[in-house]
Scaffold this motif. Structure first.
Motif, PDB file in Angstrom:
ATOM      1  N   SER A 474       1.034  -0.777  -0.083  1.00 47.20           N
ATOM      2  CA  SER A 474      -0.431   0.221   0.115  1.00 47.20           C
ATOM      3  C   SER A 474       0.766   1.179   0.256  1.00 47.20           C
ATOM      4  CB  SER A 474      -1.295   0.144   1.211  1.00 47.20           C
ATOM      5  OG  SER A 474      -0.605  -0.190   2.096  1.00 47.20           O
ATOM      6  N   ALA A 475      -0.038   2.807  -0.063  1.00 44.49           N
ATOM      7  CA  ALA A 475       1.113   4.018  -1.020  1.00 44.49           C
ATOM      8  C   ALA A 475       1.644   4.049   0.464  1.00 44.49           C
ATOM      9  CB  ALA A 475       0.066   4.928  -0.971  1.00 44.49           C
ATOM     10  N   GLN A 476       1.263   3.968   1.566  1.00 49.17           N
ATOM     11  CA  GLN A 476       1.563   4.769   3.081  1.00 49.17           C
ATOM     12  C   GLN A 476       3.029   4.204   3.305  1.00 49.17           C
ATOM     13  OE1 GLN A 476      -0.529   3.644   6.307  1.00 49.17           O
ATOM     14  NE2 GLN A 476      -1.815   2.249   5.689  1.00 49.17           N
ATOM     15  N   TYR A 477       3.629   2.256   3.157  1.00 49.13           N
ATOM     16  CA  TYR A 477       4.805   1.611   3.253  1.00 49.13           C
ATOM     17  C   TYR A 477       5.484   2.055   1.951  1.00 49.13           C
ATOM     18  CZ  TYR A 477       1.541   0.046   7.030  1.00 49.13           C
ATOM     19  OH  TYR A 477       0.991  -0.319   8.126  1.00 49.13           O
ATOM     20  N   LYS A 478       5.596   2.576   0.870  1.00 46.79           N
ATOM     21  CA  LYS A 478       5.750   2.875   0.166  1.00 46.79           C
ATOM     22  C   LYS A 478       6.974   3.798  -0.076  1.00 46.79           C
ATOM     23  CE  LYS A 478       3.522   1.424  -4.268  1.00 46.79           C
ATOM     24  NZ  LYS A 478       2.911   1.958  -5.324  1.00 46.79           N
ATOM     25  N   GLY A 479       8.322   3.389   0.355  1.00 47.94           N
ATOM     26  CA  GLY A 479       9.140   4.343   0.364  1.00 47.94           C
ATOM     27  C   GLY A 479      10.308   4.244   1.744  1.00 47.94           C
ATOM     28  N   LYS A 480       9.247   3.224   2.499  1.00 49.65           N
ATOM     29  CA  LYS A 480      10.154   2.759   3.563  1.00 49.65           C
ATOM     30  C   LYS A 480      11.344   0.968   3.851  1.00 49.65           C
ATOM     31  CE  LYS A 480       6.372   4.392   6.761  1.00 49.65           C
ATOM     32  NZ  LYS A 480       5.457   4.727   7.500  1.00 49.65           N
ATOM     33  N   PHE A 481      11.298   0.693   2.758  1.00 53.57           N
ATOM     34  CA  PHE A 481      12.090  -0.661   2.697  1.00 53.57           C
ATOM     35  C   PHE A 481      12.954  -0.028   1.143  1.00 53.57           C
ATOM     36  CE2 PHE A 481       8.713  -1.568  -0.193  1.00 53.57           C
ATOM     37  CZ  PHE A 481       9.326  -2.250  -0.728  1.00 53.57           C
ATOM     38  N   ASN A 482      13.881  -0.841   1.648  1.00 56.75           N
ATOM     39  CA  ASN A 482      15.313  -1.263   0.504  1.00 56.75           C
ATOM     40  C   ASN A 482      15.829  -1.768   0.191  1.00 56.75           C
ATOM     41  OD1 ASN A 482      17.552   0.879   1.361  1.00 56.75           O
ATOM     42  ND2 ASN A 482      16.076   1.840   1.968  1.00 56.75           N
ATOM     43  N   PHE A 483      16.253  -2.124  -0.581  1.00 56.81           N
ATOM     44  CA  PHE A 483      17.395  -3.830  -0.268  1.00 56.81           C
ATOM     45  C   PHE A 483      19.145  -2.663  -0.930  1.00 56.81           C
ATOM     46  CE2 PHE A 483      13.663  -6.176  -1.767  1.00 56.81           C
ATOM     47  CZ  PHE A 483      13.544  -6.272  -0.692  1.00 56.81           C
ATOM     48  N   ASP A 484      19.477  -1.545  -0.800  1.00 66.34           N
ATOM     49  CA  ASP A 484      19.817  -1.193  -0.967  1.00 66.34           C
ATOM     50  C   ASP A 484      21.849  -1.304  -0.441  1.00 66.34           C
ATOM     51  OD1 ASP A 484      18.910   0.428  -2.886  1.00 66.34           O
ATOM     52  OD2 ASP A 484      19.068   2.110  -1.580  1.00 66.34           O
ATOM     53  N   ASN A 485      21.371  -2.059   0.881  1.00 65.18           N
ATOM     54  CA  ASN A 485      22.412  -2.318   1.995  1.00 65.18           C
ATOM     55  C   ASN A 485      23.339  -4.353   1.092  1.00 65.18           C
ATOM     56  OD1 ASN A 485      20.285  -3.652   2.390  1.00 65.18           O
ATOM     57  ND2 ASN A 485      20.930  -4.177   4.556  1.00 65.18           N
ATOM     58  N   LEU A 486      22.266  -4.677   0.431  1.00 66.61           N
ATOM     59  CA  LEU A 486      22.188  -5.741   0.560  1.00 66.61           C
ATOM     60  C   LEU A 486      23.202  -5.822  -1.167  1.00 66.61           C
ATOM     61  CD1 LEU A 486      19.020  -7.706   1.017  1.00 66.61           C
ATOM     62  CD2 LEU A 486      21.483  -7.966   2.526  1.00 66.61           C
ATOM     63  N   ASN A 487      22.805  -4.955  -2.354  1.00 65.82           N
ATOM     64  CA  ASN A 487      23.496  -5.045  -3.237  1.00 65.82           C
ATOM     65  C   ASN A 487      24.814  -4.700  -3.140  1.00 65.82           C
ATOM     66  OD1 ASN A 487      21.893  -4.891  -5.694  1.00 65.82           O
ATOM     67  ND2 ASN A 487      20.596  -3.758  -4.633  1.00 65.82           N
TER      68      ASN A 487
END
Length: 800
Positions: A474-487
């Motif tokens: 849902s829109a309210q949780y978008k942008g609150k996670f990423n996998f940059d550290n894993l990359n």
């Protein structure tokens, strides 16, 4: 003379034609004056006549005009009065006609209203039918609406009161009929029109009837599945849904024609049942701790029920109408997935990490045959299984919710991908073999390439995983996670794996460099054959690359690996040149021949990624596509070695010439690099001082811009003499792809030695006197011979 364009000069010239005519001027003036007086008299006479005629008109004519106007005004007033009188009578007649028509219409409507009310009373006294009552009631309600402004009239007000009593009686009778038919199962009447009558009388009566009906239908469900009995527990949730479905079917069969279709009885009843069920579930979930199995069982049962309602009622109103009550408690399920993934990590730790086809091979030749037969990707099956597990978990979660559970799942996946890196892959890269033998070497290659490919596979799937989460959450949780550290984590792992592979090759080359050191350089004879040490170097590179490159899946990493191998060879060769004693023309010629031969092998390294490749399968078209950029990079790397050899060939005396050659070939101003070069020339620290002084002197007088540090000298290490094993993994630890240096050959062609001022001339002459002319002749001869070597090399390359 009457013209506006009249010119008196023409007449004057005609009158005064000669000087004698001036004498007639007095006569002319007298004539003009008399004419002027005559004209003035005529004008005065005309003016007097005009004034006299005006005086005569203002008397008689004006009086007549005034009288005519007054007469006209009087007549117009009389006519206006007559017209007003006539129109007033006409207006009165029109108003009387309008009032008469309205009175007739009202009276007629009043007659109809009275008749309709009497008819309704007759229907109420007799065994009436709701259809006939609805038709009369509809017309009567329209008439009453017309007479609403006339309620102050007693008779009309009386009719309104009569109609209110009729409506009250109708409502009571309708409710009694509904109760008798639905509760006591008496013979059915046409209740659909009864519903329409209620809706016509008042919407509140309609809502009252519906609430009574809904409560009647759900009465047994509320009594059986309450929160105080066992039937109302979470374990019996499916029974509740089955019971309601049966109730819905019974209502359809028995009461299908009672209510109008526009009332959507089934839809509204189902919504009410879902709201009641949701409240009961919420109370149950708050009362006690629920196990994951019970929670998921109830959630799946609820989802199936919601889908069945959407399908049966052709609606989407029931999507997550009940199941959203379970969302805050899905953290219990997240905890189960956490424990499940942890058990998978333990399982992955114990299972084989490389394909079984690669496990039995213990020698390079045997493994090369295995690669020719099998084209299996060297990726850890556990990583593939891990993403399959992720996909399965994500599909389950997608059925249940699109809210915070997906954010929790993203964090959970992030956690175990980091665990997979730390517990499964990283220990392989960090492990070291105790014995440097062929078996350990080959096993390390298998496992390191597996780590490299697995890291690349995980990075590619991370991007897909992020897109899936971003699309469903849902829109309210978008942008609150990423996998940059894993990359970053896995890119660093790939780079470390590749550097470890380069370390393996570097370790394997130690014996070849010992051969290089032990070579009898003093008795070296010019030969076009490759030296023994070079045969070992080529064999070592071929053996390792034929095992490593077919195991690397991505083409860009194959290119990167070949670039690193090229750097390793050039770096090791450059740093071991100090072991050649003496550094004569013959030795340089042999080294040049060896380097050219090695370069030919290095050019073909990317082709070893195909285990079935050989020289016969390479054509020019394939070469242009696959090796064009790589060959340019190899040329740039070997150019450093060629320039270094050319510089080493420069005699140590005269000093000015050696320093000038350094500036011309290396083109940098680094004293540190110059010291590296002097050490490579085997000059002692004491001998180096005068060279450094000359370096500083020429540097202060140089006009050209020099680089801070040349890449040619950057490959040299400043350490003690001995066999050197340069470890390329020290540099470029944070980069997966190595960018080639600029085209050094073009730089060398365009560069010139630093221009020295005339003051150096005396110093050069002094050095010439000290060292004698023989040294200069020998220096010129050496450079001529060295130039022949490179011309010969270029001819050979052109021929190839």
């Amino acid at each position: 003379m009457n013209s506006f364009e009249y010119n008196p000069y023409d007449d004057l010239r005609q009158i005064f034609q000669d000087p004698q005519s001036i004498k007639e001027l007095p006569q002319l003036l007298k004539y003009i004056n008399d004419h002027k007086l005559a004209v003035s008299q005529q004008i005065n006479s005309d003016i007097n006549k005009f004034h006299q005629s005006n005086n005569d008109l203002s008397g008689k004519d004006i009086l007549e005009l005034i009288q005519s106007i007054e007469t006209t005004q009087t007549k117009s007033q009389r006519i206006q009065t007559s017209i007003q009188s006539i129109t007033c009578e006409i207006s009165k007649l029109d108003l009387m006609k309008k009032n008469l028509t309205l009175s007739m219409n009202i009276f007629k409507r009043l007659q109809i209203l009275s008749y309709s009310i009497n008819e309704l009373n007759q229907h109420l006294k007799a065994d009436y039918r709701y259809k006939d009552i609805f038709d009369h009631l509809n017309n009567t309600k329209d008439l009453l609406e017309f007479f609403k402004p006339y309620k102050s009239i007693d008779e009309i007000n009386r009719l309104h009161l009569v109609m209110a009593k009729i409506e009250t009686k109708l409502i009571d009778n309708i409710f009694i009929d509904f109760e008798e038919i639905l509760v006591y199962h008496k013979p059915s009447k046409d209740l659909k029109y009864a519903c329409m009558i209620l809706e016509l009388i008042d919407d509140k009566q309609k809502d009252k009837l519906l609430n009574w009906f809904y409560n009647l239908q759900l009465k047994e469900i509320k009594a059986i599945f309450n929160n105080f009995d066992e039937a109302g527990s979470l374990d019996n949730l499916n029974r509740r849904f089955i019971y309601y479905n049966n109730t819905l079917k019974k209502m359809r069969s028995e009461n299908a024609d009672i209510f109008p279709s526009s009332w959507n009885i089934e839809l509204e009843l189902s919504k009410l049942f879902c709201e009641i069920t949701k409240e009961d579930l919420l109370a149950k979930l708050n009362q006690r701790k629920v196990s994951s199995e019970t929670l998921l069982s109830c959630l799946n049962t609820t989802l199936e029920f919601e889908n069945s309602l959407n399908t049966a009622l052709k609606s989407t109103d029931f999507t997550r109408i009940i199941s959203k009550v379970f969302e805050p408690y899905l953290s219990i399920w997240i905890g189960d997935q956490d424990r499940y993934l942890n058990s998978k990590m333990i399982e992955f730790f114990s299972v084989p990490k490389i394909p079984p086809e690669f496990q039995s091979s213990t020698s390079f030749s045997e493994f090369e045959n295995v690669l020719k037969i099998n084209s299996i990707p060297n990726i850890s099956n556990s990583s593939i299984e891990l993403f399959k597990v992720y996909q399965k978990i994500l599909i389950q979660a997608l059925k249940w919710s699109n809210g915070k559970i997906h954010l929790d799942l993203a964090n959970l996946f992030n956690k175990y991908l980091a665990e997979y890196h730390d517990r499964i892959l990283l220990p392989i890269v960090n492990s070291e073999q105790n014995e440097a033998n062929e078996v350990n070497q080959l096993e390390s290659i298998k496992y390191l390439t597996m780590v490299l490919n697995t890291g690349d596979y995980i990075i590619n799937n991370l991007d897909d995983l992020y897109k899936k989460f971003n699309n469903i959450i849902s829109a309210q949780y978008k942008g609150k996670f990423n996998f940059d550290n894993l990359n970053h984590l896995y890119l660093n792992l790939i780079n470390r794996s590749m550097n470890r592979l380069i370390d393996l090759i570097s370790t394997d080359l130690r014996f070849s460099w010992r051969q290089f050191e032990n070579n009898n350089w003093n008795n070296n004879e010019p030969s076009e054959e490759v030296s023994n040490y070079m045969i070992d170097i080529k064999g070592c590179l071929t053996k390792n690359c034929k095992a490593i490159l077919p195991l690397i899946i991505r083409e860009s990493y194959i290119r990167t690996f070949c670039n690193k191998v090229t750097e390793l060879v050039v770096r090791d060769f450059s740093n071991n040149l100090k072991l050649i004693k003496p550094l004569s023309i013959l030795n340089i010629e042999q080294i040049t021949n060896d380097i050219n031969n090695l370069k030919q092998l290095i050019m073909k390294l990317p082709l070893y990624s195909n285990p079935n490749w050989d020289d016969k399968t390479l054509n020019d078209k394939e070469k242009d596509k696959s090796l064009q950029f790589y060959e340019k990079y190899v040329d740039n790397q070997f150019y450093k070695l060629e320039m270094l050899l050319k510089l080493l060939l420069t005699p140590t005396l005269p000093i000015d010439n050696l320093v000038g050659s350094y500036f011309s070939l290396i083109h940098d101003n680094s004293i540190k690099n110059f010291k590296k070069f002097l050490s490579l020339k085997n000059l002692s620290v004491l001998e180096q001082r005068k060279y450094i002084d000359n370096f500083n002197l020429q540097l202060s007088l140089a006009n050209d811009d020099l680089a801070e540090e040349s890449p040619i000298m950057a490959i040299l290490k400043d350490d003690s003499p001995g066999p050197i094993n340069t470890n390329p993994s020290v540099s470029n630890t944070n980069s997966g792809i190595i960018s080639p240096f600029p085209n050094m050959s073009s730089q060398a062609e365009g560069s010139k030695s630093p221009k020295l001022k005339i003051n150096n001339l005396e110093k050069n002459l002094r050095e010439l006197a000290l060292n004698s002319e023989s040294n200069i002749n020998k220096f010129n001869e050496n450079f001529k011979n060295f130039g022949k070597l490179f011309r010969k090399d270029n001819q050979n390359q052109g021929h190839e």
